[in-house]
Design an enzyme around this catalytic site. Sequence first.
Site, PDB file in Angstrom:
ATOM      1  N   SER A  17       0.619  -1.135  -0.141  1.00  0.00           N
ATOM      2  CA  SER A  17       0.212   0.135   0.324  1.00  0.00           C
ATOM      3  C   SER A  17       0.675   1.325  -0.063  1.00  0.00           C
ATOM      4  O   SER A  17       0.779   2.311  -0.878  1.00  0.00           O
ATOM      5  CB  SER A  17      -0.602   0.029   1.350  1.00  0.00           C
ATOM      6  OG  SER A  17      -0.163   0.328   2.848  1.00  0.00           O
ATOM      7  N   ASN A  18       2.666   0.826   0.693  1.00  0.00           N
ATOM      8  CA  ASN A  18       2.492   2.461   0.689  1.00  0.00           C
ATOM      9  C   ASN A  18       3.706   2.616  -1.134  1.00  0.00           C
ATOM     10  O   ASN A  18       3.721   3.538  -0.809  1.00  0.00           O
ATOM     11  CB  ASN A  18       4.335   2.084   1.972  1.00  0.00           C
ATOM     12  CG  ASN A  18       3.037   2.707   3.040  1.00  0.00           C
ATOM     13  OD1 ASN A  18       3.742   3.679   3.080  1.00  0.00           O
ATOM     14  ND2 ASN A  18       3.263   1.259   3.966  1.00  0.00           N
ATOM     15  N   LEU A  54      16.968  -7.757   4.977  1.00  0.00           N
ATOM     16  CA  LEU A  54      18.339  -6.450   5.785  1.00  0.00           C
ATOM     17  C   LEU A  54      18.739  -6.220   4.855  1.00  0.00           C
ATOM     18  O   LEU A  54      18.857  -6.900   3.459  1.00  0.00           O
ATOM     19  CB  LEU A  54      19.525  -7.022   6.821  1.00  0.00           C
ATOM     20  CG  LEU A  54      20.202  -6.442   6.842  1.00  0.00           C
ATOM     21  CD1 LEU A  54      19.604  -5.455   8.210  1.00  0.00           C
ATOM     22  CD2 LEU A  54      20.885  -7.649   8.686  1.00  0.00           C
ATOM     23  N   ASN A  65      13.517   3.943   4.083  1.00  0.00           N
ATOM     24  CA  ASN A  65      13.198   3.289   4.918  1.00  0.00           C
ATOM     25  C   ASN A  65      12.251   3.803   5.662  1.00  0.00           C
ATOM     26  O   ASN A  65      12.510   4.851   6.145  1.00  0.00           O
ATOM     27  CB  ASN A  65      13.922   1.844   5.704  1.00  0.00           C
ATOM     28  CG  ASN A  65      12.943   0.977   6.970  1.00  0.00           C
ATOM     29  OD1 ASN A  65      12.036   0.448   5.623  1.00  0.00           O
ATOM     30  ND2 ASN A  65      13.064   0.787   7.317  1.00  0.00           N
ATOM     31  N   ARG A  87      16.634 -15.031  -2.235  1.00  0.00           N
ATOM     32  CA  ARG A  87      17.594 -14.605  -1.217  1.00  0.00           C
ATOM     33  C   ARG A  87      18.831 -15.754  -1.363  1.00  0.00           C
ATOM     34  O   ARG A  87      19.890 -14.429  -1.471  1.00  0.00           O
ATOM     35  CB  ARG A  87      17.414 -15.777  -0.030  1.00  0.00           C
ATOM     36  CG  ARG A  87      18.869 -15.381   1.131  1.00  0.00           C
ATOM     37  CD  ARG A  87      17.384 -15.941   2.330  1.00  0.00           C
ATOM     38  NE  ARG A  87      16.262 -16.141   3.289  1.00  0.00           N
ATOM     39  CZ  ARG A  87      16.403 -14.861   3.749  1.00  0.00           C
ATOM     40  NH1 ARG A  87      17.297 -14.265   4.159  1.00  0.00           N
ATOM     41  NH2 ARG A  87      15.317 -14.292   4.375  1.00  0.00           N
ATOM     42  N   ASP A 135      16.663  -1.274  10.549  1.00  0.00           N
ATOM     43  CA  ASP A 135      16.476   0.159  12.134  1.00  0.00           C
ATOM     44  C   ASP A 135      16.826   1.425  12.289  1.00  0.00           C
ATOM     45  O   ASP A 135      17.261   2.380  13.259  1.00  0.00           O
ATOM     46  CB  ASP A 135      15.671  -0.173  12.754  1.00  0.00           C
ATOM     47  CG  ASP A 135      14.491  -0.738  12.403  1.00  0.00           C
ATOM     48  OD1 ASP A 135      13.851  -0.350  10.789  1.00  0.00           O
ATOM     49  OD2 ASP A 135      14.176  -1.796  12.722  1.00  0.00           O
ATOM     50  N   HIS A 156       9.561   2.653   8.899  1.00  0.00           N
ATOM     51  CA  HIS A 156       9.306   1.766  10.030  1.00  0.00           C
ATOM     52  C   HIS A 156       7.929   2.552  10.883  1.00  0.00           C
ATOM     53  O   HIS A 156       7.749   3.496  11.147  1.00  0.00           O
ATOM     54  CB  HIS A 156      10.027   1.782  10.738  1.00  0.00           C
ATOM     55  CG  HIS A 156      10.259   0.567  11.811  1.00  0.00           C
ATOM     56  ND1 HIS A 156      10.652  -0.258  11.732  1.00  0.00           N
ATOM     57  CD2 HIS A 156      10.004   0.417  12.977  1.00  0.00           C
ATOM     58  CE1 HIS A 156      10.680  -1.348  12.492  1.00  0.00           C
ATOM     59  NE2 HIS A 156       9.779  -0.261  14.041  1.00  0.00           N
TER      60      HIS A 156
HETATM   61  C1  GAR Z   1       4.345  -1.017   6.687  1.00  0.00           C
HETATM   62  O1  GAR Z   1       4.142  -0.596   7.819  1.00  0.00           O
HETATM   63  C2  GAR Z   1       6.068  -0.381   7.068  1.00  0.00           C
HETATM   64  O2  GAR Z   1       5.684   0.676   7.560  1.00  0.00           O
HETATM   65  C3  GAR Z   1       6.354  -2.037   7.616  1.00  0.00           C
HETATM   66  O3  GAR Z   1       5.731  -2.851   6.563  1.00  0.00           O
HETATM   67  C4  GAR Z   1       3.725  -2.517   6.713  1.00  0.00           C
HETATM   68  C5  GAR Z   1       4.127  -2.137   5.170  1.00  0.00           C
HETATM   69  O4  GAR Z   1       2.511  -2.088   4.629  1.00  0.00           O
HETATM   70  N1  GAR Z   1       7.904  -2.024   7.287  1.00  0.00           N
HETATM   71  C6  GAR Z   1       8.415  -2.312   8.324  1.00  0.00           C
HETATM   72  O5  GAR Z   1       7.647  -3.439   9.552  1.00  0.00           O
HETATM   73  C7  GAR Z   1       9.941  -2.864   7.258  1.00  0.00           C
HETATM   74  N2  GAR Z   1      11.068  -2.944   9.203  1.00  0.00           N
HETATM   75  P1  GAR Z   1       2.434  -2.172   2.900  1.00  0.00           P
HETATM   76  O6  GAR Z   1       3.403  -3.353   2.174  1.00  0.00           O
HETATM   77  O7  GAR Z   1       0.767  -1.660   2.552  1.00  0.00           O
HETATM   78  O8  GAR Z   1       3.456  -1.001   2.759  1.00  0.00           O
END
Ligand code: GAR
Length: 191
Positions: A13-14, A87, A102, A58, A145, A104
């Site tokens: 979604s992001n 990572l 990134n 991987r 992170d 978080h």
């Molecule tokens: C988001 O909340 C992002 O912050 C998190 O995964 C989700 C992905 O959502 N990322 C982490 O946890 C990275 N450490 P999305 O696939 O709907 O964008």
Amino acid sequence: MKRIVLFASGSGSNAEKIALYFADNTQVDVSLIVSNNPKAGVIERARRMHIPVLLFDRTTFYETSQITQLLLNQNVDLIVLAGFMWLMPAELVRAFPNKIVNIHPALLPKFGGKGMYGHYVHKAVVAAGETESGITIHYVNEHYDEGQIIFQASCPVLPSDTPEDVARNVQMLEHTHYPKIVADVLKLKHE
Ligand code: GAR
């Protein structure tokens, strides 16, 4: 033209918000979406937006230079991790200094590190009785992170909130802020 590549492992979604945000921007080309997960929802989103997808495993990611070389050959200006759960290899980080960001889903340095991703973060926040959570957008180094923080935004966590409630509020912050912060990092001119 600035070229950005999105990395995503899940729903995407992001990644979609960012791609749509720049869709009509003449200064940015979202040229590729990269994923480690052939079942990721982001692949269907990319198809709908007509953005090419690169899938890797991987071994390719950690034991060859293929991904780094491809991104270097494409003159990528910024790599944007949007729910990417692996990572970044040291070689890739070194090849793109201060060019990987990134997001978080918590207020780092709290609730970060290996194993702290996605739903696990929100569960930990609720279990710890936190009164707020939020998002952190940061540069990426070779550790989970830990890179320099660029931006944070917070939301309250109520005693009655479940991890799903927190996830929803945090995701709203992500969708609101991540595309704009990416634009800031790229130092775009106003259109
Ligand atoms: C988001 O909340 C992002 O912050 C998190 O995964 C989700 C992905 O959502 N990322 C982490 O946890 C990275 N450490 P999305 O696939 O709907 O964008």
